[in-house]
Design a protein around this motif. Sequence first.
Motif, mmCIF file in Angstrom:
data_model
loop_
_atom_site.group_PDB
_atom_site.id
_atom_site.type_symbol
_atom_site.label_atom_id
_atom_site.label_comp_id
_atom_site.label_asym_id
_atom_site.label_seq_id
_atom_site.Cartn_x
_atom_site.Cartn_y
_atom_site.Cartn_z
ATOM 1 N N THR A 184 0.557 -1.141 -0.111
ATOM 2 C CA THR A 184 0.032 0.078 0.145
ATOM 3 C C THR A 184 0.771 1.195 -0.015
ATOM 4 O OG1 THR A 184 -0.333 0.205 2.385
ATOM 5 C CG2 THR A 184 -2.033 -1.251 1.258
ATOM 6 N N LEU A 185 2.092 1.086 0.343
ATOM 7 C CA LEU A 185 3.166 2.274 0.253
ATOM 8 C C LEU A 185 3.705 2.459 -1.048
ATOM 9 C CD1 LEU A 185 5.261 1.691 3.670
ATOM 10 C CD2 LEU A 185 3.716 3.561 3.145
ATOM 11 N N GLU A 186 3.549 1.564 -2.060
ATOM 12 C CA GLU A 186 3.992 1.594 -3.292
ATOM 13 C C GLU A 186 3.718 2.709 -4.129
ATOM 14 O OE1 GLU A 186 5.356 -1.134 -7.153
ATOM 15 O OE2 GLU A 186 3.438 -1.732 -5.800
ATOM 16 N N ALA A 187 2.629 3.279 -4.031
ATOM 17 C CA ALA A 187 1.905 4.275 -4.829
ATOM 18 C C ALA A 187 2.713 5.713 -4.302
ATOM 19 C CB ALA A 187 0.542 4.494 -5.175
ATOM 20 N N PRO A 188 2.622 5.937 -3.167
ATOM 21 C CA PRO A 188 3.215 7.297 -2.411
ATOM 22 C C PRO A 188 4.714 7.228 -2.526
ATOM 23 C CG PRO A 188 1.594 6.212 -0.850
ATOM 24 C CD PRO A 188 1.721 5.162 -2.111
ATOM 25 N N LEU A 189 5.261 5.928 -2.271
ATOM 26 C CA LEU A 189 6.585 5.831 -2.571
ATOM 27 C C LEU A 189 7.446 6.249 -3.843
ATOM 28 C CD1 LEU A 189 9.620 4.961 -1.521
ATOM 29 C CD2 LEU A 189 8.739 2.396 -2.094
ATOM 30 N N GLN A 190 6.480 5.677 -5.116
ATOM 31 C CA GLN A 190 6.957 5.777 -6.458
ATOM 32 C C GLN A 190 6.807 7.459 -6.702
ATOM 33 O OE1 GLN A 190 8.519 3.897 -8.185
ATOM 34 N NE2 GLN A 190 8.654 2.469 -6.698
ATOM 35 N N ALA A 191 5.630 7.924 -6.031
ATOM 36 C CA ALA A 191 5.426 9.623 -6.354
ATOM 37 C C ALA A 191 6.393 10.117 -5.723
ATOM 38 C CB ALA A 191 3.955 9.789 -5.792
ATOM 39 N N LEU A 192 6.829 10.027 -4.397
ATOM 40 C CA LEU A 192 7.946 10.565 -3.750
ATOM 41 C C LEU A 192 9.371 10.564 -4.461
ATOM 42 C CD1 LEU A 192 8.733 12.536 -1.272
ATOM 43 C CD2 LEU A 192 9.200 10.325 -0.277
ATOM 44 N N LEU A 193 9.581 9.305 -4.868
ATOM 45 C CA LEU A 193 10.863 8.971 -5.606
ATOM 46 C C LEU A 193 10.937 9.767 -7.040
ATOM 47 C CD1 LEU A 193 11.523 5.513 -4.845
ATOM 48 C CD2 LEU A 193 12.744 7.540 -3.690
ATOM 49 N N GLY A 194 9.699 9.693 -7.768
ATOM 50 C CA GLY A 194 9.418 10.646 -8.826
ATOM 51 C C GLY A 194 9.534 12.027 -8.660
ATOM 52 N N TRP A 195 9.070 12.417 -7.697
ATOM 53 C CA TRP A 195 9.152 13.897 -7.396
ATOM 54 C C TRP A 195 10.590 14.446 -7.307
ATOM 55 C CZ3 TRP A 195 11.255 16.882 -3.375
ATOM 56 C CH2 TRP A 195 10.906 18.175 -3.708
ATOM 57 N N VAL A 196 11.507 13.563 -6.512
ATOM 58 C CA VAL A 196 12.807 13.603 -6.264
ATOM 59 C C VAL A 196 13.512 13.892 -7.480
ATOM 60 C CG1 VAL A 196 15.112 12.761 -5.205
ATOM 61 C CG2 VAL A 196 12.961 12.840 -3.737
ATOM 62 N N HIS A 197 13.467 12.863 -8.389
ATOM 63 C CA HIS A 197 14.156 12.502 -9.626
ATOM 64 C C HIS A 197 13.772 13.829 -10.512
ATOM 65 C CE1 HIS A 197 14.478 11.437 -13.843
ATOM 66 N NE2 HIS A 197 15.695 10.635 -13.354
ATOM 67 N N ASP A 198 12.534 14.442 -10.548
ATOM 68 C CA ASP A 198 12.124 15.405 -11.153
ATOM 69 C C ASP A 198 12.506 16.826 -11.003
ATOM 70 O OD1 ASP A 198 10.611 13.613 -12.941
ATOM 71 O OD2 ASP A 198 8.689 14.130 -11.998
ATOM 72 N N HIS A 199 12.788 16.893 -9.693
ATOM 73 C CA HIS A 199 13.174 18.182 -9.265
ATOM 74 C C HIS A 199 14.498 18.198 -8.664
ATOM 75 C CE1 HIS A 199 8.641 18.211 -8.883
ATOM 76 N NE2 HIS A 199 8.859 19.696 -9.374
ATOM 77 N N LEU A 200 15.252 17.381 -8.699
ATOM 78 C CA LEU A 200 16.808 17.315 -8.031
ATOM 79 C C LEU A 200 17.691 18.544 -8.620
ATOM 80 C CD1 LEU A 200 18.018 15.813 -6.150
ATOM 81 C CD2 LEU A 200 18.928 14.301 -7.640
ATOM 82 N N ASP A 201 17.667 18.800 -10.139
ATOM 83 C CA ASP A 201 18.267 19.826 -10.502
ATOM 84 C C ASP A 201 17.956 21.186 -10.121
ATOM 85 O OD1 ASP A 201 19.671 18.170 -12.473
ATOM 86 O OD2 ASP A 201 18.364 18.606 -13.948
ATOM 87 N N THR A 202 16.579 21.358 -9.831
ATOM 88 C CA THR A 202 16.292 22.686 -9.114
ATOM 89 C C THR A 202 16.648 22.462 -7.562
ATOM 90 O OG1 THR A 202 14.116 22.681 -10.589
ATOM 91 C CG2 THR A 202 14.143 23.997 -8.609
ATOM 92 N N ILE A 203 16.590 21.448 -7.051
ATOM 93 C CA ILE A 203 16.932 21.491 -5.716
ATOM 94 C C ILE A 203 18.498 21.774 -5.409
ATOM 95 C CG2 ILE A 203 17.102 20.210 -3.430
ATOM 96 C CD1 ILE A 203 14.338 18.889 -4.376
ATOM 97 N N ASP A 204 19.207 21.109 -6.122
ATOM 98 C CA ASP A 204 20.522 21.434 -6.430
ATOM 99 C C ASP A 204 21.222 22.837 -6.664
ATOM 100 O OD1 ASP A 204 21.512 18.913 -5.766
ATOM 101 O OD2 ASP A 204 21.867 18.123 -7.832
ATOM 102 N N ALA A 205 20.183 23.387 -7.375
ATOM 103 C CA ALA A 205 20.556 25.074 -7.751
ATOM 104 C C ALA A 205 20.040 25.747 -6.431
ATOM 105 C CB ALA A 205 19.628 25.462 -8.904
ATOM 106 N N SER A 206 18.921 25.338 -5.804
ATOM 107 C CA SER A 206 18.777 26.023 -4.645
ATOM 108 C C SER A 206 19.693 26.051 -3.330
ATOM 109 C CB SER A 206 17.381 25.426 -4.076
ATOM 110 O OG SER A 206 16.234 25.817 -5.200
ATOM 111 N N ARG A 207 20.090 24.765 -3.320
ATOM 112 C CA ARG A 207 21.182 24.571 -2.475
ATOM 113 C C ARG A 207 22.749 25.424 -2.699
ATOM 114 N NH1 ARG A 207 20.976 17.806 -1.834
ATOM 115 N NH2 ARG A 207 19.206 17.821 -0.572
#
Length: 122
Positions: free
Chosen positions: A86-109
Motif C-alpha cells: 500500500t506504500l508503493e504508489a506514495p513511494l513511487q510518487a515521492l521518488l519521482g518527485w525527487v528525480h523530477d526536481h533534483l536539478d532545481t533543488i541542487d540549484a537552490s542549495r
Amino acid sequence: MARTELDDTGRQLLDQLFDKWSLLVLAALCDRPRRFNELRQHLPVITPKSLTACLRRLERNGVVERVILSTEPVAVEYRISPLGRTLEAPLQALLGWVHDHLDTIDASRSHYDRRRADDCAR
C-alpha cells in the motif's frame, strides 16, 4: 486528530519509514522479492549492518516479510508485505518527485550556500 498531527507512535513510524535507507529498500522490494545479498548489490552504498537493521525495522512494522526458503542450503528472502504494497504508489510518487526536481533543488542549495558564505564573509 488532523492529518498533520501525529502521536509519538506515528512520528516514530515516519522516522523509521523515512530514515536514510528504508525508502530505497522498499522501492527495491516493490520490484521483486530479493535475498540479502541481492539487496546489497542493488544498494551497494549501504553497509551490511545498516541493511540488517533497516530490514528488521521494516519487518517489525509489518511492511516487509522475511521468508525462509527451503532450498539447499536454506536461504532467506525479503519481500514487500500486503501492507507494504500500500506504500508503493506514495513511494513511487515521492521518488519521482525527487528525480523530477533534483536539478532545481541542487540549484537552490548552491544559491543558499553562496549566500551563506557571503554573509559569513562580511
